[in-house]
Design a protein around this motif. Structure first.
Motif, PDB file in Angstrom:
ATOM      1  N   ALA A 222       0.879  -1.133   0.091  1.00 47.78           N
ATOM      2  CA  ALA A 222      -0.088  -0.023   0.003  1.00 47.78           C
ATOM      3  C   ALA A 222       0.896   1.346  -0.077  1.00 47.78           C
ATOM      4  CB  ALA A 222      -0.755   0.009   1.204  1.00 47.78           C
ATOM      5  N   VAL A 223       0.496   2.348  -0.711  1.00 48.13           N
ATOM      6  CA  VAL A 223       0.997   3.637  -0.428  1.00 48.13           C
ATOM      7  C   VAL A 223      -0.044   4.643   0.042  1.00 48.13           C
ATOM      8  CG1 VAL A 223       2.006   5.566  -1.845  1.00 48.13           C
ATOM      9  CG2 VAL A 223       2.481   3.256  -2.600  1.00 48.13           C
ATOM     10  N   VAL A 224       0.146   5.290   1.142  1.00 53.55           N
ATOM     11  CA  VAL A 224      -0.788   6.153   1.876  1.00 53.55           C
ATOM     12  C   VAL A 224      -0.179   7.498   1.663  1.00 53.55           C
ATOM     13  CG1 VAL A 224      -1.870   6.786   4.011  1.00 53.55           C
ATOM     14  CG2 VAL A 224      -1.327   4.306   3.575  1.00 53.55           C
ATOM     15  N   LEU A 225      -0.857   8.642   0.741  1.00 45.55           N
ATOM     16  CA  LEU A 225      -0.585   9.601   0.707  1.00 45.55           C
ATOM     17  C   LEU A 225      -1.828  10.573   1.242  1.00 45.55           C
ATOM     18  CD1 LEU A 225      -0.281   9.304  -3.316  1.00 45.55           C
ATOM     19  CD2 LEU A 225       1.570   9.373  -1.422  1.00 45.55           C
ATOM     20  N   HIS A 226      -0.738  11.771   1.880  1.00 45.94           N
ATOM     21  CA  HIS A 226      -1.983  12.877   2.758  1.00 45.94           C
ATOM     22  C   HIS A 226      -1.256  14.307   2.606  1.00 45.94           C
ATOM     23  CE1 HIS A 226      -5.327  12.514   5.498  1.00 45.94           C
ATOM     24  NE2 HIS A 226      -4.749  13.546   6.143  1.00 45.94           N
ATOM     25  N   GLY A 227      -2.262  15.168   2.270  1.00 44.39           N
ATOM     26  CA  GLY A 227      -1.812  16.463   2.135  1.00 44.39           C
ATOM     27  C   GLY A 227      -1.562  16.949   3.390  1.00 44.39           C
ATOM     28  N   GLU A 228      -0.318  17.857   3.460  1.00 44.12           N
ATOM     29  CA  GLU A 228      -0.008  18.500   4.725  1.00 44.12           C
ATOM     30  C   GLU A 228      -1.107  19.572   5.010  1.00 44.12           C
ATOM     31  OE1 GLU A 228       4.061  19.690   4.221  1.00 44.12           O
ATOM     32  OE2 GLU A 228       4.822  17.771   4.625  1.00 44.12           O
ATOM     33  N   VAL A 269      -1.066   8.374  -9.985  1.00 50.55           N
ATOM     34  CA  VAL A 269      -0.680   7.727 -10.910  1.00 50.55           C
ATOM     35  C   VAL A 269       0.525   6.902 -10.659  1.00 50.55           C
ATOM     36  CG1 VAL A 269      -0.097   7.564 -13.246  1.00 50.55           C
ATOM     37  CG2 VAL A 269      -2.104   8.919 -12.652  1.00 50.55           C
ATOM     38  N   SER A 270       1.510   8.038 -10.017  1.00 52.17           N
ATOM     39  CA  SER A 270       3.170   7.182  -9.725  1.00 52.17           C
ATOM     40  C   SER A 270       2.722   6.229  -8.772  1.00 52.17           C
ATOM     41  CB  SER A 270       3.738   8.509  -9.090  1.00 52.17           C
ATOM     42  OG  SER A 270       3.963   9.479 -10.177  1.00 52.17           O
ATOM     43  N   ALA A 271       1.802   6.293  -7.660  1.00 53.82           N
ATOM     44  CA  ALA A 271       1.690   5.366  -6.714  1.00 53.82           C
ATOM     45  C   ALA A 271       1.264   3.990  -7.288  1.00 53.82           C
ATOM     46  CB  ALA A 271       0.904   5.738  -5.762  1.00 53.82           C
ATOM     47  N   VAL A 272       0.475   3.982  -8.223  1.00 55.53           N
ATOM     48  CA  VAL A 272       0.004   2.894  -8.952  1.00 55.53           C
ATOM     49  C   VAL A 272       1.096   2.228  -9.723  1.00 55.53           C
ATOM     50  CG1 VAL A 272      -1.526   1.963 -10.907  1.00 55.53           C
ATOM     51  CG2 VAL A 272      -2.488   3.629  -9.225  1.00 55.53           C
ATOM     52  N   SER A 273       1.966   2.850 -10.483  1.00 54.36           N
ATOM     53  CA  SER A 273       3.142   2.341 -11.189  1.00 54.36           C
ATOM     54  C   SER A 273       4.066   1.910 -10.138  1.00 54.36           C
ATOM     55  CB  SER A 273       3.745   3.740 -12.006  1.00 54.36           C
ATOM     56  OG  SER A 273       4.897   3.138 -12.467  1.00 54.36           O
ATOM     57  N   GLU A 274       4.239   2.460  -8.926  1.00 50.73           N
ATOM     58  CA  GLU A 274       5.209   1.832  -7.852  1.00 50.73           C
ATOM     59  C   GLU A 274       4.628   0.352  -7.554  1.00 50.73           C
ATOM     60  OE1 GLU A 274       5.976   2.614  -3.237  1.00 50.73           O
ATOM     61  OE2 GLU A 274       5.681   4.383  -4.407  1.00 50.73           O
ATOM     62  N   LEU A 275       3.164   0.410  -7.320  1.00 45.67           N
ATOM     63  CA  LEU A 275       2.630  -0.879  -6.659  1.00 45.67           C
ATOM     64  C   LEU A 275       2.672  -1.890  -8.048  1.00 45.67           C
ATOM     65  CD1 LEU A 275       0.016   0.405  -4.428  1.00 45.67           C
ATOM     66  CD2 LEU A 275       2.159  -0.595  -3.799  1.00 45.67           C
ATOM     67  N   THR A 276       2.499  -1.620  -8.931  1.00 55.05           N
ATOM     68  CA  THR A 276       2.520  -2.646 -10.244  1.00 55.05           C
ATOM     69  C   THR A 276       3.761  -3.034 -10.501  1.00 55.05           C
ATOM     70  OG1 THR A 276       0.641  -1.093 -11.289  1.00 55.05           O
ATOM     71  CG2 THR A 276       1.963  -2.667 -12.755  1.00 55.05           C
ATOM     72  N   SER A 277       4.710  -2.099 -10.361  1.00 51.63           N
ATOM     73  CA  SER A 277       6.332  -2.478 -10.288  1.00 51.63           C
ATOM     74  C   SER A 277       6.540  -3.697  -9.516  1.00 51.63           C
ATOM     75  CB  SER A 277       7.247  -1.496 -10.352  1.00 51.63           C
ATOM     76  OG  SER A 277       6.967  -0.635 -11.363  1.00 51.63           O
ATOM     77  N   LEU A 278       6.105  -3.422  -8.105  1.00 52.12           N
ATOM     78  CA  LEU A 278       6.333  -4.368  -6.996  1.00 52.12           C
ATOM     79  C   LEU A 278       5.697  -5.664  -7.312  1.00 52.12           C
ATOM     80  CD1 LEU A 278       5.845  -2.230  -3.831  1.00 52.12           C
ATOM     81  CD2 LEU A 278       7.876  -3.186  -4.744  1.00 52.12           C
ATOM     82  N   ALA A 279       4.455  -5.577  -7.947  1.00 50.82           N
ATOM     83  CA  ALA A 279       3.743  -6.854  -8.104  1.00 50.82           C
ATOM     84  C   ALA A 279       4.493  -7.788  -9.282  1.00 50.82           C
ATOM     85  CB  ALA A 279       2.308  -6.518  -8.528  1.00 50.82           C
ATOM     86  N   SER A 280       5.274  -6.929 -10.055  1.00 48.26           N
ATOM     87  CA  SER A 280       5.676  -7.670 -11.481  1.00 48.26           C
ATOM     88  C   SER A 280       6.998  -8.121 -11.132  1.00 48.26           C
ATOM     89  CB  SER A 280       5.854  -6.718 -12.634  1.00 48.26           C
ATOM     90  OG  SER A 280       6.385  -5.803 -12.463  1.00 48.26           O
ATOM     91  N   ARG A 281       7.488  -8.119  -9.935  1.00 48.56           N
ATOM     92  CA  ARG A 281       9.077  -8.710  -9.608  1.00 48.56           C
ATOM     93  C   ARG A 281       8.837 -10.256  -9.346  1.00 48.56           C
ATOM     94  NH1 ARG A 281      11.155  -3.730  -5.760  1.00 48.56           N
ATOM     95  NH2 ARG A 281      11.081  -2.151  -7.417  1.00 48.56           N
TER      96      ARG A 281
END
Length: 281
Positions: A222-228, A269-281
């Motif tokens: 998971a990636v958790v993003l939150h505005g300051e 979009v960047s977070a989705v790309s990050e998780l997709t890359s992890l899943a493909s390893r």
């Protein structure tokens, strides 16, 4: 959104309590390598259109994208049972099943994040997900005061929202300073289009809700993003969420408020790309 009729599929999914969920499925742009499914779950008093820029960038990156109006929002109906976070998690399960997106990355904003977390914590099939992107959300601490619930259900508030200048001003605290007025008005339009009763019921339904214990066993990346500058959900609650999810990474977003899908679509979009890359390893 730059799609053609051949790449867009509209459907209605009937839940087990009779709600009709309006769903859009977008195919990746022709010629792009397949990057897997992404399901986008909007927050309360929003609708599918909140994801316009995010969805466009995802299909350009080769993703098949599923987005839907949560019950009572947009073109979706309410169903027979009272709204609850558990009910919304079941709705997400129905969307994943009916669209064949069980192995998707799920992106949830605010109340959409609540639905995603409920699904992840309770559904036997949740382990098949490739990941979770959680924007401006939390797993507890959402005891909305009576005064705010009353305001959300007020016809006076609704009339004010329909006046562009006044509506933008009333919702100004949901975003950081300096946001494009066009984006501010998209936010206003979605709030204004949501029935007052629906707004009140949704903001009321999280009283006493706490998924922290259940999420401790959820190992989905998971990636958790939150505005300051988020004034709707305290950033400390998002940090707690990331702390209880074993596979989560937390990121503070400077100069951003609560409406990250509108304010910072590229980060989703960047977070989705990050998780997709992890899943493909």
């Amino acid at each position: 959104m730059t799609t053609t009729p051949e790449t867009t599929h509209e459907l209605t999914i009937r839940t087990d309590d009779g709600a009709d969920l309006a769903v859009t499925v977008l195919a990746p742009l022709p010629g792009t390598p397949s990057s897997g499914d992404v399901v986008l779950v909007h927050g309360w008093a929003h609708a599918r259109r909140a994801w316009g820029t995010v969805a466009d960038r995802l299909i350009r990156a080769g993703h098949r994208v599923v987005l839907y109006d949560q019950r009572g929002h947009g073109a979706s109906t309410e169903g027979r049972t009272p709204v609850s976070v558990e009910r919304l998690g079941s709705d997400l399960a129905a969307v994943l099943a009916e669209t064949g997106a069980r192995e998707a990355v799920v992106v949830g904003h605010s109340g959409g994040g609540f639905a995603a977390l409920s699904y992840a914590a309770t559904s036997p099939s949740a382990g098949r997900l490739r990941g979770l992107v959680l924007l401006g959300t939390a797993a507890h601490g959402q005891d909305t005061p009576d005064s705010e619930v009353k305001m959300m259900g007020s016809p006076v508030f609704s009339r004010a929202l329909r006046r562009p200048w006044l509506g933008r001003k009333l919702l100004g605290s949901t975003m950081a300073k300096g946001v494009d007025p066009i984006i501010l008005d998209v936010n206003r339009q979605m709030f204004a289009a949501t029935l007052p009763r629906v707004r009140a019921d949704f903001f009321r339904c999280t009283r006493g809700w706490d998924l922290r214990e259940a999420l401790a066993s959820v190992t989905i990346p998971a990636v958790v993003l939150h505005g300051e500058a988020d004034k709707v959900i305290d950033i400390a609650l998002a940090e707690t969420l990331a702390g209880v999810l074993p596979g989560a990474r937390f990121e503070r977003v400077p100069d951003a408020g609560h409406m990250l899908p509108l304010e910072r679509p590229h980060l989703a979009v960047s977070a989705v790309s990050e998780l997709t890359s992890l899943a493909s390893r």
